[in-house]
Design a protein around this motif. Structure first.
Motif, PDB file in Angstrom:
ATOM      1  N   ALA A  23       0.813  -1.216   0.000  1.00 22.67           N
ATOM      2  CA  ALA A  23       0.000   0.000   0.000  1.00 22.67           C
ATOM      3  C   ALA A  23       0.848   1.270   0.000  1.00 22.67           C
ATOM      4  O   ALA A  23       0.437   2.287  -0.561  1.00 22.67           O
ATOM      5  N   SER A  24       2.016   1.228   0.578  1.00 21.19           N
ATOM      6  CA  SER A  24       2.861   2.427   0.640  1.00 21.19           C
ATOM      7  C   SER A  24       3.311   2.876  -0.747  1.00 21.19           C
ATOM      8  O   SER A  24       3.666   4.039  -0.946  1.00 21.19           O
ATOM      9  N   LYS A  25       3.268   1.980  -1.720  1.00 25.80           N
ATOM     10  CA  LYS A  25       3.660   2.317  -3.090  1.00 25.80           C
ATOM     11  C   LYS A  25       2.523   2.984  -3.866  1.00 25.80           C
ATOM     12  O   LYS A  25       2.743   3.510  -4.942  1.00 25.80           O
ATOM     13  N   LEU A  26       1.329   2.960  -3.310  1.00 26.29           N
ATOM     14  CA  LEU A  26       0.148   3.479  -4.010  1.00 26.29           C
ATOM     15  C   LEU A  26      -0.125   4.935  -3.612  1.00 26.29           C
ATOM     16  O   LEU A  26      -1.144   5.263  -3.019  1.00 26.29           O
ATOM     17  N   ILE A  27       0.791   5.789  -3.969  1.00 25.01           N
ATOM     18  CA  ILE A  27       0.734   7.195  -3.573  1.00 25.01           C
ATOM     19  C   ILE A  27      -0.485   7.906  -4.162  1.00 25.01           C
ATOM     20  O   ILE A  27      -1.139   8.705  -3.503  1.00 25.01           O
TER      21      ILE A  27
END
Length: 100
Positions: A23-27
């Protein structure tokens, strides 16, 4: 025509992605998903209010006639479908942006 059940499944899968380990990559996707969820939830609540029969009304010819009549105008349905399509397009764009 958009299948509401298929759309619901797609939104649920996107939501799982946004809450998953990557989820952290889904800015781009995460904030858009949150705002889309809120707006669509309000719209679905509005539609449910229209579709649900009035509580506490006596059952008579007038009430029966109101319940059997389709409560939406063509423009209302088209507006709702356009809202769904806007959210779908925005989510697709956000997912593509996050994959780059």
């Amino acid at each position: 025509m958009i299948s509401i059940m298929a759309l619901q499944t797609a939104f649920q899968q996107v939501e799982r992605l946004a809450k998953g380990p990557d989820a952290s990559k889904l800015i781009t996707l995460k904030p858009l998903l949150e705002s889309s969820s809120l707006e669509l939830e309000k719209e679905f609540d509005r539609i449910l209010q229209i579709l649900q029969p009035g509580l506490g009304q006596r059952f008579g010819r007038k009430v029966l006639g109101q319940r059997l009549k389709w409560p939406f105008q063509k423009a209302d349905v088209e507006q709702f479908l356009q809202l769904l399509e806007r959210h779908i397009s925005a989510l697709i764009f956000a997912m593509n942006s996050d994959q780059m």
